[in-house]
Design an enzyme around this catalytic site. Structure first.
Site, PDB file in Angstrom:
ATOM      1  N   ASP A  68       0.923  -1.131  -0.013  1.00  0.00           N
ATOM      2  CA  ASP A  68      -0.198   0.052  -0.106  1.00  0.00           C
ATOM      3  C   ASP A  68       0.743   1.256  -0.108  1.00  0.00           C
ATOM      4  O   ASP A  68       0.955   1.849   1.044  1.00  0.00           O
ATOM      5  CB  ASP A  68      -0.945   0.067   1.288  1.00  0.00           C
ATOM      6  CG  ASP A  68      -2.190   0.728   0.888  1.00  0.00           C
ATOM      7  OD1 ASP A  68      -2.280   1.501  -0.093  1.00  0.00           O
ATOM      8  OD2 ASP A  68      -2.918   0.904   1.987  1.00  0.00           O
ATOM      9  N   CYS A  71      -0.049   4.798   1.312  1.00  0.00           N
ATOM     10  CA  CYS A  71      -1.017   5.196   2.371  1.00  0.00           C
ATOM     11  C   CYS A  71      -0.616   6.014   3.525  1.00  0.00           C
ATOM     12  O   CYS A  71       0.563   6.074   3.848  1.00  0.00           O
ATOM     13  CB  CYS A  71      -1.118   3.509   2.884  1.00  0.00           C
ATOM     14  SG  CYS A  71      -2.362   3.548   4.213  1.00  0.00           S
ATOM     15  N   HIS A 157      -7.970   8.011   5.920  1.00  0.00           N
ATOM     16  CA  HIS A 157      -6.992   7.223   5.744  1.00  0.00           C
ATOM     17  C   HIS A 157      -7.081   6.129   4.796  1.00  0.00           C
ATOM     18  O   HIS A 157      -8.052   5.175   4.909  1.00  0.00           O
ATOM     19  CB  HIS A 157      -6.817   6.411   7.192  1.00  0.00           C
ATOM     20  CG  HIS A 157      -5.938   5.198   7.461  1.00  0.00           C
ATOM     21  ND1 HIS A 157      -6.122   4.037   8.148  1.00  0.00           N
ATOM     22  CD2 HIS A 157      -4.678   5.276   6.690  1.00  0.00           C
ATOM     23  CE1 HIS A 157      -4.722   3.462   8.181  1.00  0.00           C
ATOM     24  NE2 HIS A 157      -4.105   3.946   7.079  1.00  0.00           N
ATOM     25  N   HIS A 228       2.458   7.165   5.043  1.00  0.00           N
ATOM     26  CA  HIS A 228       3.399   6.538   6.381  1.00  0.00           C
ATOM     27  C   HIS A 228       3.922   5.253   5.597  1.00  0.00           C
ATOM     28  O   HIS A 228       4.659   4.379   6.183  1.00  0.00           O
ATOM     29  CB  HIS A 228       2.477   6.388   7.417  1.00  0.00           C
ATOM     30  CG  HIS A 228       1.295   5.973   7.338  1.00  0.00           C
ATOM     31  ND1 HIS A 228       0.078   6.334   7.666  1.00  0.00           N
ATOM     32  CD2 HIS A 228       0.684   4.712   6.892  1.00  0.00           C
ATOM     33  CE1 HIS A 228      -0.845   5.615   7.415  1.00  0.00           C
ATOM     34  NE2 HIS A 228      -0.602   4.256   7.034  1.00  0.00           N
ATOM     35  N   HIS A 281       2.259   5.967  13.599  1.00  0.00           N
ATOM     36  CA  HIS A 281       1.259   6.399  12.526  1.00  0.00           C
ATOM     37  C   HIS A 281      -0.133   6.091  13.087  1.00  0.00           C
ATOM     38  O   HIS A 281      -1.034   6.531  12.457  1.00  0.00           O
ATOM     39  CB  HIS A 281       1.376   5.808  11.467  1.00  0.00           C
ATOM     40  CG  HIS A 281       1.228   4.368  11.236  1.00  0.00           C
ATOM     41  ND1 HIS A 281       1.249   3.432  12.165  1.00  0.00           N
ATOM     42  CD2 HIS A 281       0.107   3.746  10.274  1.00  0.00           C
ATOM     43  CE1 HIS A 281       0.878   2.350  11.813  1.00  0.00           C
ATOM     44  NE2 HIS A 281       0.246   2.451  10.765  1.00  0.00           N
ATOM     45  N   ALA A 283      -2.274   3.880  16.625  1.00  0.00           N
ATOM     46  CA  ALA A 283      -2.350   2.918  17.894  1.00  0.00           C
ATOM     47  C   ALA A 283      -1.349   1.919  17.746  1.00  0.00           C
ATOM     48  O   ALA A 283      -0.894   1.312  18.648  1.00  0.00           O
ATOM     49  CB  ALA A 283      -3.801   2.673  18.449  1.00  0.00           C
ATOM     50  N   GLY A 284      -1.383   1.377  16.481  1.00  0.00           N
ATOM     51  CA  GLY A 284      -0.992  -0.060  16.320  1.00  0.00           C
ATOM     52  C   GLY A 284      -1.836  -1.073  16.795  1.00  0.00           C
ATOM     53  O   GLY A 284      -2.290  -1.130  17.626  1.00  0.00           O
TER      54      GLY A 284
END
Length: 356
Positions: A68, A71, A157, A228, A281, A283-284
């Site tokens: 991606d 992104c 996003h 990101h 970028h 919370a993960g």
């Protein structure tokens, strides 16, 4: 042993899974990789850790960018003031945005300096996974800022959709995960395609925002757009970011899960190099998508997941429990001297594509 240095930006209060750390050490063994930084949202990906930055003085590794390409997150200030926003009416209007955009693809690609060959049905669509478009309001202002607490905001996003996937698959078919040597023809070809995908992703977010705002009968002003997933020139070499926001391109949004706050931050430059000029970028993920489904499918219905603990609404299900604590992630960045807080934003309504 490896010549690459690995630095993880995380406090003892943060949970970093060992699988993600192991993936960083695997990447450190790639030829030409010199420095690696893991951010507080670090988590294991499909062979490559997400929430990390990788620097090489000599090589470009497309698989470190992933499929991606480009992104990222865009943030718009909406023309409708917050006091006139009606959540029920907005929820009724925001349906069907996963359908193809019916505008003039070729004209918009040309405006972005892109070839009409890059036309595809995905242009102007959000896509699956954790991609979304979200309306927010200011919850807290942190010091002096140009952010307007009376305004409504839109965050988008998304990325390059199938275009980035095709670019990576083409590379893997020819080179597998071998690095490309900077300056050689194969590397130049990949970088040209990568840069097209980056521009396509920026345009895609712009079109998603236009479609979203048009449904609400309004317009918006873009405040920022950051990628990101990318590889860019950096200090005479190449900086790969996989789920890592740039700290050298102005303000950054760091979103939580779709049931949590989003932070707007300003990167601090004094110590930016310690983190390869990169920030978390989001919370993960705490659980993979398959783990989240297994853990939550019996506990929550779709209706449950469409309402969050903050009172916001999600058009399509999402599982906030699958993500790390965004407040801890941002505290880690702040304690490391990498950011100044600008504002905390509260979600009001989130649009995601529901999978069949």
């Amino acid at each position: 042993m490896t010549g690459a240095t690995i630095h993880i930006v995380a406090s003892p209060e943060s949970w970093i899974e060992q699988a993600a750390v192991d993936q960083l050490h695997q990447t450190a063994r790639l030829e030409g990789i010199d420095r690696i930084v893991g951010l507080p949202d670090l988590h294991a990906g499909r062979g490559i850790a997400v929430g990390a930055a990788f620097w090489s003085p000599s090589h470009v590794y497309p698989h470190l960018v992933g499929s991606d390409i480009g992104c990222g997150m865009g943030l718009w200030r909406v023309a409708i003031p917050l006091r006139k926003f009606r959540l029920d009416a907005a929820e009724r209007k925001l349906r069907g945005l996963e359908e193809p955009w019916l505008g003039d693809h070729a004209a918009r690609l040309a405006e972005a300096g892109l070839s009409p060959d890059l036309v595809g049905e995905a242009l102007g669509t959000i896509g699956g996974g954790n991609h979304f478009a979200e309306l927010l309001r200011v919850e807290t202002l942190h010091g002096d800022t140009e952010v307007d607490p009376a305004a409504l905001y839109l965050m988008v996003h998304s990325g390059s959709r199938g275009l980035g996937h095709a670019i990576l698959e083409r590379h893997l078919a020819r080179h597998n995960v071998l690095g490309l040597i900077a300056g050689e023809e194969a590397c130049s070809r990949y970088l040209a395609a990568h840069d097209d995908a980056m521009a396509w992703a920026v345009l895609n977010r712009e079109l998603i925002a236009e479609r979203f705002l048009d449904r609400l009968g309004t317009t918006g002003e873009r405040m920022l757009d950051i990628c990101h997933n990318s590889v860019t020139p950096h200090r005479g070499g190449w900086l790969h970011r996989k789920g890592a926001a740039p700290a050298d391109n102005g303000l950054v949004v760091v979103p939580g899960s779709r049931g949590e706050m989003t932070y707007l931050v300003r990167p601090r430059l004094e110590r930016a190099d310690e983190a390869l000029h990169s920030l978390a970028h989001g919370a993960g993920r705490k659980w993979s998508r398959s783990e989240a489904k297994d853990k939550l499918v019996r506990r929550f219905s779709i209706a449950d997941l469409e309402r969050t603990k903050l009172g916001s609404r999600v058009i399509c299900e999402e599982a906030p429990q699958a993500y790390k604590d965004i407040h801890q992630v941002v505290r880690d960045l702040e304690q490391a001297g990498l950011i100044d807080l600008i504002a905390t934003l509260r979600p009001l309504l989130t649009y995601k594509t529901r999978r069949a």
